[in-house]
Design a protein around this motif. Structure first.
Motif, PDB file in Angstrom:
ATOM      1  N   ALA A   1      -7.792  -0.749  -9.477  1.00  0.00           N
ATOM      2  CA  ALA A   1      -6.891  -0.693  -8.325  1.00  0.00           C
ATOM      3  C   ALA A   1      -6.302   0.702  -8.119  1.00  0.00           C
ATOM      4  CB  ALA A   1      -5.764  -1.703  -8.487  1.00  0.00           C
TER       5      ALA A   1
ATOM      6  N   ARG B   1       0.499  -1.349  -2.977  1.00  0.00           N
ATOM      7  CA  ARG B   1      -0.714  -1.574  -2.179  1.00  0.00           C
ATOM      8  C   ARG B   1      -1.098  -3.056  -2.205  1.00  0.00           C
ATOM      9  NH1 ARG B   1      -5.356   2.161  -4.326  1.00  0.00           N
ATOM     10  NH2 ARG B   1      -6.428   1.315  -2.500  1.00  0.00           N
TER      11      ARG B   1
ATOM     12  N   MET C   1      -1.620  -1.610  -9.074  1.00  0.00           N
ATOM     13  CA  MET C   1      -1.768  -1.634  -7.621  1.00  0.00           C
ATOM     14  C   MET C   1      -0.545  -1.050  -6.912  1.00  0.00           C
ATOM     15  SD  MET C   1      -3.093  -4.912  -5.418  1.00  0.00           S
ATOM     16  CE  MET C   1      -1.605  -5.865  -5.587  1.00  0.00           C
TER      17      MET C   1
ATOM     18  N   ASN D   1      -1.130  -7.207 -10.040  1.00  0.00           N
ATOM     19  CA  ASN D   1      -1.759  -6.109 -10.777  1.00  0.00           C
ATOM     20  C   ASN D   1      -0.792  -4.919 -10.872  1.00  0.00           C
ATOM     21  OD1 ASN D   1      -3.359  -4.001 -11.713  1.00  0.00           O
ATOM     22  ND2 ASN D   1      -5.060  -4.469 -10.356  1.00  0.00           N
TER      23      ASN D   1
ATOM     24  N   PHE E   1      -4.661  -9.421  -6.980  1.00  0.00           N
ATOM     25  CA  PHE E   1      -4.938  -8.174  -6.277  1.00  0.00           C
ATOM     26  C   PHE E   1      -4.366  -8.215  -4.860  1.00  0.00           C
ATOM     27  CE2 PHE E   1      -7.593  -7.897  -9.880  1.00  0.00           C
ATOM     28  CZ  PHE E   1      -7.929  -6.560 -10.070  1.00  0.00           C
TER      29      PHE E   1
ATOM     30  N   GLU F   1      -8.143  -4.446 -13.774  1.00  0.00           N
ATOM     31  CA  GLU F   1      -6.822  -4.025 -13.314  1.00  0.00           C
ATOM     32  C   GLU F   1      -6.821  -2.544 -12.931  1.00  0.00           C
ATOM     33  OE1 GLU F   1      -3.466  -6.574 -15.658  1.00  0.00           O
ATOM     34  OE2 GLU F   1      -4.557  -5.061 -16.822  1.00  0.00           O
TER      35      GLU F   1
ATOM     36  N   ILE G   1      -4.738  -4.665  -2.288  1.00  0.00           N
ATOM     37  CA  ILE G   1      -6.182  -4.427  -2.306  1.00  0.00           C
ATOM     38  C   ILE G   1      -6.930  -5.454  -1.457  1.00  0.00           C
ATOM     39  CG2 ILE G   1      -8.227  -4.371  -3.785  1.00  0.00           C
ATOM     40  CD1 ILE G   1      -6.354  -1.946  -4.073  1.00  0.00           C
TER      41      ILE G   1
ATOM     42  N   TYR H   1      -8.916   2.528  -5.872  1.00  0.00           N
ATOM     43  CA  TYR H   1      -9.792   1.666  -5.081  1.00  0.00           C
ATOM     44  C   TYR H   1      -9.909   2.202  -3.659  1.00  0.00           C
ATOM     45  CZ  TYR H   1     -11.872  -2.648  -3.275  1.00  0.00           C
ATOM     46  OH  TYR H   1     -12.715  -3.575  -2.708  1.00  0.00           O
TER      47      TYR H   1
ATOM     48  N   ASN I   1     -16.071  -2.309 -10.537  1.00  0.00           N
ATOM     49  CA  ASN I   1     -16.018  -1.816  -9.170  1.00  0.00           C
ATOM     50  C   ASN I   1     -17.403  -1.901  -8.528  1.00  0.00           C
ATOM     51  OD1 ASN I   1     -15.140  -0.470  -6.790  1.00  0.00           O
ATOM     52  ND2 ASN I   1     -13.550   0.539  -7.975  1.00  0.00           N
TER      53      ASN I   1
END
Length: 758
Positions: free
Chosen positions: A76, A123, A120, A117, A106, A73, A125, A79, A388
């Protein structure tokens, strides 16, 4: 840096040829050099059928190098899709798998069961990485996970999820936090999951779906499962700790059916967007037995549904007691998957970081050798990172650890496409025997130990082999093999026994151990071996614990299996369990059981007579073929303790029956592994590979180069037309000697490969 490969080189069969390269291989049964190369070697399936199926040349039929980022989580928050894409390109990968969601989404999921998320914000992702991948021509797979949900999602739709017998929610306790489980029949894994998948493919242009953890364990008692099971057989669902084995087995028949239907629905949803859209998930370990009630997704389901065959195989597993997996397991997986479906890409999911300690690296040298082992059998790579991408992880030491292997495949993609292992020796793999190991067996060994022991003997002696899956066996398939190995294949149907008998009767050869053919396909015991006539022995109703103070007496001192030892010893090592058998009059007994010689007190460590009437090794002729049967467990001994008698006896048995089908003689040490693959698209094209694992204690601190390797290859008939060294580390001389090719290799560091065309 590796030198640039030289152009294809044409050979004439009269001359000796010398090739200089950065690295070449020590060899295997290759097809080389100026000689005649014959290719009746078995490829797991009919090449003509394979080529016909693959004429569409979908992108996922080409050599895959997949990067997988399992985002947390918190990833994000910062990211950066550009960093991810740059890593994919620089590492030589050609596809990326990234979170879509399920447990945590996501993307801006509008559905009521969504869990966007929280890190996030506004956004998206999935949108960012999709756009970045499309811009660079990278294929993108979405990772979905519908095994369970967090409590806040469950509260919205409690009737969508699995229930215990008392109708309390079924919880997944190995996760933190605990998740509410979803069964195969409920709304969450069906209507919701398919709606979810359709939305992300449509909105984000995904090239396919990675279905994470598709299985469901235990017994669900939700209304959907109760109704479905009642319709299946008119009965109520069984109780796990109260019902009989027969009732639980009946339930598993239904559960396998439901799992199959579940995956079929998912695949149809994905394929509704085009045949180029991929459906894949992990193929479970070929040695995993599971409990009597498991998730119902077996290897066969995977072969039926998945476009890419992916086996999860990390160097270490997430267990309390950690060990490093044998290097040869990586290539065994590929041989197994390719034996079942040679036309599909067979991929090992590994990690630059592990599963046991996800935040730090796996040993780098071990990872590199692991990749070369995979490649040597025609396999590909799926690098799974749990934090990641490597350059922005806590531990960046394994960033680009996969680059050498990825770029090798990328550079030689046209040559490497659609390759499968080549062999004339097959190890019989029995699914029914694997399931039989769910029972409490006296021996206490695990399923796969006999197979692994047998395969270890073959690998360390550079003998090419593959697998024969019982579910695919037929007379035509068996005919492709000179020798078939039955490593304690306990469970065999009457049809399988009939096929093996006819195979041997017509000239085939087998090596079998211990309880092979003593049970039918359902695990019901037979009074005698189903293959008694072939083995040349009868079972006499007893199983002896010969783990301590037991030996074999050499009766036939002139037989090739024992002649090297017979002048120096009367006795050979014995361990494991041994069946009481009697040899048929026409069969040849090599060794017999010695009555127990008790270890203590040493003054009394003797018996009046070393010999007995109970054979441990029998060589028998049946029709035009022959067999060597071991009444004990030399394959398990080879795996568990590695005593040289067990390994030598198995190796000599292979030499005795296989003859030239072993295809290679070499002075290379056992730490050098050899692979040979053939193209399914272009007849007569091969890749021969060598992997050096010489380095001492695992994990490896260093790789020790192997020098002055000589390999003699028995190739039969066929003229080598072209050759090209793909990767090498020293001078390589190739010369013809009659019907053989001799390779002299100056130096092997890690990996070497050569392309051959006949």
């Amino acid at each position: 840096m590796p030198k640039d490969p030289k152009p294809l080189q044409t050979f004439s069969s009269e001359n000796e040829h010398i090739i200089t390269r950065r690295n070449f291989i020590q060899s295997s049964y290759a097809l080389v050099g100026g000689m005649m190369l014959y290719s009746p070697y078995a490829i797991a399936s009919d090449p003509q059928r394979v080529v016909a199926q693959d004429r569409d040349h979908q992108w996922f039929h080409q050599p895959l190098r997949i990067m997988h980022t399992v985002l947390r989580e918190t990833d994000a928050s910062d990211y950066d899709a550009r960093v991810v894409v740059d890593y994919v390109l620089q590492s030589g990968a050609n596809a990326l798998c990234v979170n879509a969601g399920g447990i945590v989404d996501f993307w801006q999921n509008p559905f009521s069961a969504g869990n966007i998320n929280p890190f996030m914000g506004k956004r998206d992702i999935l949108a960012e990485i999709s756009a970045a991948c499309k811009d660079k021509g990278i294929r993108l797979l979405g990772r979905v996970d519908f095994r369970g949900v967090l409590p806040e999602v469950y509260e919205k739709h409690p009737d969508w999820f699995a229930k215990n017998h008392d109708q309390r929610p079924m919880m997944m306790t190995y996760t933190r936090p605990h998740l509410h489980m979803a069964c195969y029949s409920g709304e969450y894994r069906n209507d919701y999951a398919n709606k979810y998948i359709a939305q992300v493919i449509q909105d984000y242009g995904l090239d396919g779906i990675w279905h994470n953890s598709p299985g469901f364990d235990n017994i669900c008692y939700c209304i959907h499962c109760q109704t479905g099971y009642k319709e299946y057989n008119g009965q109520n669902l069984p109780l796990l700790n109260e019902s009989s084995h027969e009732e639980l087995d009946m339930y598993m028949g239904w559960k396998r059916q439901e799992a199959d239907r579940y995956m079929d629905r998912i695949k149809k949803t994905i394929k509704s967007f085009g045949e180029d859209k991929v459906y894949t998930a992990e193929v479970f370990s070929m040695y995993e037995v599971g409990r009597r009630v498991n998730n119902g997704i077996d290897l066969k389901n995977a072969f039926d549904h998945f476009d890419i065959l992916v086996s999860v195989a990390f160097l270490t597993e997430n267990t309390e007691h950690i060990h490093y997996e044998d290097f040869n397991y990586a290539n065994s997986i590929i041989k197994f998957l390719k034996s079942a479906a040679p036309e599909r890409e067979a991929v090992v999911m590994y990690g630059g970081n592990g599963t046991s300690h996800r935040l730090v690296i796996e040993p780098s040298l071990d990872v590199k050798v692991w990749l070369w082992e995979i490649l040597s059998m025609g396999g590909r790579f799926w690098n799974c990172y749990f934090t990641n991408v490597p350059p922005v992880a806590y531990d960046t030491r394994n960033a680009f650890v996969e680059s050498d292997a990825n770029h090798f495949v990328k550079e030689h993609e046209e040559i490497l496409a659609q390759h499968a292992p080549v062999a004339k020796i097959g190890i019989y793999y029995s699914r029914s025997t694997r399931l039989h190991y769910r029972n409490d067996l006296v021996e206490g060994d695990r399923f796969g130990e006999a197979i692994r022991g047998m395969e270890t003997v073959l690998i360390e002696n550079h003998i090419p082999h593959d697998f024969i899956l019982d579910e695919q066996v037929n007379a035509e398939k068996l005919k492709k093999y000179t020798l078939i190995l039955l490593p304690n294949v306990q469970c065999m149907s009457d049809l399988e026994i009939s096929l093996i008998k006819e195979y041997v009767r017509k000239g085939g050869k087998i090596i079998a151990t211990y309880e092979s053919s003593m049970y039918d396909q359902e695990g019901r015991g037979r009074e005698d071996f189903g293959l008694s006539e072939v083995f040349g022995v009868n079972y006499k109703g007893e199983k002896w614990n010969t783990r301590r103070d037991t030996y074999q007496f050499i009766r036939n001192k002139d037989h090739p299996l024992v002649i090297d030892e017979a002048g120096r010893t009367q006795l050979l090592h014995l361990a494991g369990y041994t069946l009481k058998t009697r040899a048929k009059p026409e069969s040849g007994t090599l060794c017999v059981l010695v009555p127990t010689v008790h270890n203590q007190p040493p003054d009394k460590a003797w018996v009046e007579e070393l010999s007995s009437d109970f054979p441990t090794i029998v060589h028998n002729r049946f029709g035009q073929g022959e067999s060597i049967y071991f009444a004990y467990q030399p394959d398990v001994i080879a795996q568990q303790m590695g005593h040289p008698d067990a390994r030598s006896l198995l190796f000599r048995a292979v030499l005795e029956l296989a003859g030239s089908a072993t295809m290679v003689e070499t002075n290379a040490p056992s730490s050098v592994h050899i692979g040979l693959t053939a193209s399914l698209l272009n007849k007569g094209q091969y890749v021969l590979s060598l992997v050096n694992t010489s380095g001492g204690k695992r994990p490896l601190r260093e790789l020790l180069p192997v020098r002055d390797i000589e390999v003699k290859l028995d190739l039969g008939k066929a003229t080598l037309k072209k050759s090209r060294v793909l990767k090498s580390q020293g001078e390589l001389q190739i010369r013809a000697e009659g019907n053989h090719v001799v390779l002299e290799i100056e130096k092997l560091e890690d990996f070497a490969a050569v392309f051959l065309e006949t």
